[in-house]
Design a protein around this motif. Structure first.
Motif, PDB file in Angstrom:
ATOM      1  N   VAL A 169      -9.326  16.877   5.396  1.00  0.00           N
ATOM      2  CA  VAL A 169      -9.542  15.579   6.043  1.00  0.00           C
ATOM      3  C   VAL A 169      -8.854  14.482   5.251  1.00  0.00           C
ATOM      4  N   ASP A 170      -9.063  14.498   3.941  1.00  0.00           N
ATOM      5  CA  ASP A 170      -8.550  13.415   3.095  1.00  0.00           C
ATOM      6  C   ASP A 170      -7.025  13.362   3.064  1.00  0.00           C
ATOM      7  N   ILE A 171      -6.367  14.516   3.219  1.00  0.00           N
ATOM      8  CA  ILE A 171      -4.915  14.532   3.107  1.00  0.00           C
ATOM      9  C   ILE A 171      -4.253  13.718   4.227  1.00  0.00           C
ATOM     10  N   THR A 172      -4.870  13.708   5.406  1.00  0.00           N
ATOM     11  CA  THR A 172      -4.294  12.921   6.505  1.00  0.00           C
ATOM     12  C   THR A 172      -4.512  11.424   6.261  1.00  0.00           C
ATOM     13  N   ASN A 173      -5.682  11.054   5.712  1.00  0.00           N
ATOM     14  CA  ASN A 173      -5.907   9.648   5.355  1.00  0.00           C
ATOM     15  C   ASN A 173      -4.988   9.218   4.219  1.00  0.00           C
ATOM     16  N   TYR A 174      -4.773  10.103   3.271  1.00  0.00           N
ATOM     17  CA  TYR A 174      -3.854   9.844   2.163  1.00  0.00           C
ATOM     18  C   TYR A 174      -2.448   9.565   2.700  1.00  0.00           C
ATOM     19  N   CYS A 175      -2.016  10.365   3.655  1.00  0.00           N
ATOM     20  CA  CYS A 175      -0.702  10.185   4.277  1.00  0.00           C
ATOM     21  C   CYS A 175      -0.625   8.830   4.991  1.00  0.00           C
ATOM     22  N   LEU A 176      -1.714   8.437   5.637  1.00  0.00           N
ATOM     23  CA  LEU A 176      -1.741   7.172   6.363  1.00  0.00           C
ATOM     24  C   LEU A 176      -1.618   5.985   5.421  1.00  0.00           C
ATOM     25  N   TYR A 177      -2.433   5.962   4.365  1.00  0.00           N
ATOM     26  CA  TYR A 177      -2.484   4.772   3.513  1.00  0.00           C
ATOM     27  C   TYR A 177      -1.357   4.730   2.487  1.00  0.00           C
ATOM     28  N   LEU A 178      -0.882   5.881   2.037  1.00  0.00           N
ATOM     29  CA  LEU A 178       0.198   5.886   1.061  1.00  0.00           C
ATOM     30  C   LEU A 178       1.556   5.731   1.746  1.00  0.00           C
ATOM     31  N   TYR A 179       1.748   6.423   2.874  1.00  0.00           N
ATOM     32  CA  TYR A 179       3.061   6.460   3.502  1.00  0.00           C
ATOM     33  C   TYR A 179       3.128   5.768   4.861  1.00  0.00           C
ATOM     34  N   GLY A 180       1.970   5.428   5.438  1.00  0.00           N
ATOM     35  CA  GLY A 180       1.984   4.667   6.685  1.00  0.00           C
ATOM     36  C   GLY A 180       2.173   5.482   7.937  1.00  0.00           C
ATOM     37  N   GLN A 181       1.899   6.795   7.892  1.00  0.00           N
ATOM     38  CA  GLN A 181       2.068   7.645   9.076  1.00  0.00           C
ATOM     39  C   GLN A 181       0.741   8.305   9.449  1.00  0.00           C
TER      40      GLN A 181
END
Length: 778
Positions: free
Chosen positions: A251-263
């Motif tokens: 779950v966290d990896i998708t949020n990490y992708c959103l906030y770090l990389y904007g996708q």
């Protein structure tokens, strides 16, 4: 948008302070709204041991707890179900600020003194999930230590104003902000986009996109042998920056992708799907039980992800609970996509959903970004779960992102900005921005959707080099006589006139709804409906300003003894086709029994103010539903109606809780423009004194005042300069079926003073002519 200073410093070690970051961003990119220390509220929250617990004498659910803080014994009233002797817990001392205006104070609860508060994790912002009791700390926790020191999360959060970067979806991420700072500081950014991690694996055809015009790209990658393990610290820390609760890696990896990389991305549990995956529009009657435990009834305007039996996500916004990853998940589908921004935004509004993923998608992400962030997730999963393997992938890319080039025109840049830049300086700035120059053509990087024209390039050069580096210079303009636009002048003069009369200039919404229309005895049948209404009170375009102005009076009349409002804006009608008309409308409260004459006098003054000398008021049956039929009239200019004035029907006024008589005017300003500022012939100014007299007649109610006025004017056009109607009196008891009407007559000669003898003869002649046709002298 919240940005972690610690994370920025990881990519740009040369950063000096959060204040420096805020200043650089504000001067070059976007305004910084706030800087605050992470865990700042934890400064006045300390670790204590509960030494004693007793029942509250006046409550079954409350307890009296004894703790010692800094050597002082304190009594705390606590209602947590898990409170007990020996617990190690966080204590918010008196005057501790827990945010959102909640400050701890010494108080009495059911007669017992409470000198602080024992806190749950959610009350001190350590989790976003509601907790049932107070936070239980390990027995080894150091007593009297502050929770900030105990947590050890020392970071500074920089909040960037979203409104300033809505045209830059690449900036809705930590990497985007870091890239900006690196360019501004002329530093290398220690970051490389990940290479495609899945293209060498088998391609699968089980993903089907039925709406290629709305879904430009959809990537799905299947992985096996995964585990939902705890996330590493660097992911957990980033999520804390965004106030997102860390759960498990998948779950966290998708949020990490959103906030770090904007996708925005998403992971499905592959074993919970009924193959294949279909991207389509929702069907009538379909529902979605979302991750937030709410069920949504879908519309045919919603883009959904479905398998062969059910909807599994409202894409771009939220997923289905039953296909979510869990602690038993072994096989997953990672997905990323590019959706039509307007459709996704509309879906969010329709269902009242607002998520961080939607916030980014509606800015129109570039489709080339999707593969890079799916690759990032694959790399992260394989780094922390060595057994994880790619099985297959599917990449449906109906319209590839086109490369963009812009002519490199240094002369244009220097001329537009007003500064002489050297070519090498410009090339260096552009290179740092990822823009490459070759043969006087600039290649725009795939992440910059906002750069399309030479002016955009000029703005980038000035923005990065510094606006303060551009010297002030005189503006070069050609000056000549300005012809004033009649339409602009009419609106300006109209506003000034009504403001001078004590009216408030209103700017209401352009919408109405069924309830307000019912109050004026109409419905929305003939109005123009909104396809995507903003709220229940904004379903149709307004056809008149009057309903919203009545609502304005209702909302504000308690604060005023009397109130007058007006509005100049467009209204919308739907006859054979949709049309817009600019209307001038106003309302005024009045204590008079008949307010009609007050508003008629004001309209007369207004028409003269804007250069309309000839007009009259005529009874008409063509009145709006809100008008009082016997106290309203049509405003006639050049033989045509420019609409109506009069009184609001008293029953309609009561629907808006208005007790006074309400006068109104409703004028087609576009029709009035044709008659405004009429050319007036110059006349010689007399050296002799102007004289005047009043004359009053009793006439039948059917007789128009304009008829009497015209009769008076024609009696002696040479010396009668002006005739004004200044008073109308009606009283059924004293003047049954009649009314009294008063005029002021102005007389003046160009070559002599008019004496009393002339005036008396003129009055007798006027009376004679009026009494022949219309009425009697009063």
């Amino acid at each position: 948008m919240k940005i972690s200073y610690n994370l920025l410093k990881k990519y740009i070690p040369e950063l000096e302070s959060p204040q420096q970051v805020a200043e650089l961003l504000t001067m070059h990119t976007a305004e910084v709204e706030e800087i605050h220390e992470s865990g700042e509220i934890l400064n006045n929250i300390f670790i204590v041991e509960i030494l004693e617990v007793q029942k509250h004498p006046d409550s079954d659910k409350l307890n009296l707890c004894k703790v010692i803080h800094q050597g002082k014994e304190l009594q705390i009233v606590c209602g947590a179900p898990n409170v007990r002797k020996g617990l190690i817990v966080p204590l918010a001392i008196v005057w501790a600020d827990l945010g959102a205006g909640f400050v701890i104070k010494k108080s009495k609860i059911r007669g017992e003194t409470s000198e602080g508060m024992l806190c749950g994790a959610d009350e001190i912002w350590l989790t976003t999930e509601k907790q049932d009791g107070i936070m239980e700390l390990p027995q080894g926790a150091t007593i009297w230590m502050s929770m900030k020191e105990y947590i050890g999360n020392h970071d500074t959060i920089i909040e960037v104003d979203n409104k300033a970067i809505n045209h830059r979806p690449d900036l809705f991420s930590h990497i985007g902000i870091a890239r900006e700072l690196a360019v501004i500081l002329w530093r290398e950014l220690d970051f490389q986009y990940p290479k495609n991690a899945f293209s060498e694996f088998p391609e699968n055809q089980d993903i089907q996109v039925d709406i290629a015009d709305l879904v430009r790209r959809y990537i799905g990658v299947r992985m096996q042998n995964v585990e939902n393990i705890q996330s590493p610290d660097y992911i957990d820390e980033l999520l804390k920056t965004e106030w997102v609760e860390a759960k498990w890696l998948l779950v966290d990896i998708t949020n990490y992708c959103l906030y770090l990389y904007g996708q925005p991305t998403h992971c499905f549990d592959a074993d919970k799907l009924e193959w294949a995956i279909i991207v389509r529009m929702a069907k009538a009657g379909e529902t979605l039980l979302a991750l937030n435990d709410k069920t949504y009834e879908l519309t045919e305007d919603d883009i959904v992800i479905a398998d062969q039996k059910k909807v599994i996500a409202l894409w771009g916004i939220i997923g289905w609970k039953d296909t979510a990853v869990s602690d038993t998940t072994k096989n997953i589908i990672i997905e990323a996509a590019h959706f039509d921004q307007a459709v996704v935004r509309k879906t969010g509004k329709t269902h009242g959903l607002r998520t961080d993923a939607l916030n980014v998608f509606e800015k129109d992400l570039q489709p080339d970004m999707a593969e890079k962030w799916v690759s990032l997730i694959i790399e992260e999963l394989q780094k922390h779960i060595p057994s994880a393997q790619i099985v297959w992938y599917s990449d449906v890319y109906s319209r590839a992102q086109e490369s963009v080039t812009v002519p490199f025109d240094l002369e244009f840049i220097n001329r537009l900005i007003g500064k002489k830049y050297e070519k090498q300086e410009v090339i260096s700035i552009l290179s740092n921005l990822g823009i490459q120059e070759k043969d006087w053509e600039l290649s725009i990087p795939f992440w910059r959707k906002d750069l399309r024209y030479k002016a955009d390039i000029a703005e980038e050069i000035t923005r990065i080099s510094g606006y303060d580096e551009v010297a002030l210079s005189n503006i070069r303009i050609n000056t000549w006589a300005v012809l004033q636009n009649t339409w602009y002048r009419l609106k300006r003069d109209s506003r000034n006139f009504w403001i001078q009369q004590g009216f408030y200039d209103m700017y209401n919404y352009s919408f109405v709804w069924s309830e307000i229309m019912e109050k004026i005895w109409q419905d929305c049948t003939d109005l123009i409906p909104l396809k995507n209404s903003l709220s229940e009170e904004a379903t149709h375009m307004k056809w008149s300003h009057i309903p919203n102005l009545l609502k304005t009076l209702e909302n504000n009349i308690k604060q005023f003894k009397s109130l007058s409002v007006f509005e100049i804006e467009k209204v919308y009608t739907n006859n054979t086709e949709v049309s817009e008309t600019t209307m001038l409308s106003g309302l005024m409260t009045s204590k008079a029994d008949i307010a009609y004459y007050e508003v008629q006098k004001l309209i007369s003054q207004y028409l003269k103010h804007i250069g309309v000398p000839k007009y009259f008021f005529e009874k008409t049956k063509d009145l709006p539903s809100f008008a009082h039929a016997w106290r309203s009239a049509s405003i006639m200019v050049r033989g045509k109606s420019i609409w109506t004035l009069g009184e609001i029907h008293p029953l309609i006024a009561k629907n808006f809780k208005l007790q006074d008589t309400i006068a109104y005017f409703d004028i087609d300003l576009e029709a009035l423009e044709l008659a405004a500022y009429s050319i007036v012939k110059a006349k010689e100014i007399s050296e002799f004194q102007e004289n005047s007299f009043d004359i009053n007649f009793t006439i039948s109610k059917e007789t128009k005042g304009s008829q009497i006025q015209a009769t008076i004017e024609k009696t002696d056009p040479k010396y009668i300069k002006k005739v004004e109607l200044f008073d109308i009196y009606e009283d059924e008891e004293k003047l049954p079926g009649k009314r009294s009407i008063s005029f002021k007559v102005y007389i003046q000669a160009i070559d002599k003073t008019l004496d009393d003898e002339y005036k008396n003869n003129l009055i007798q002649e006027i009376v004679s002519k009026v009494e022949k046709k219309w009425g009697t002298l009063r």
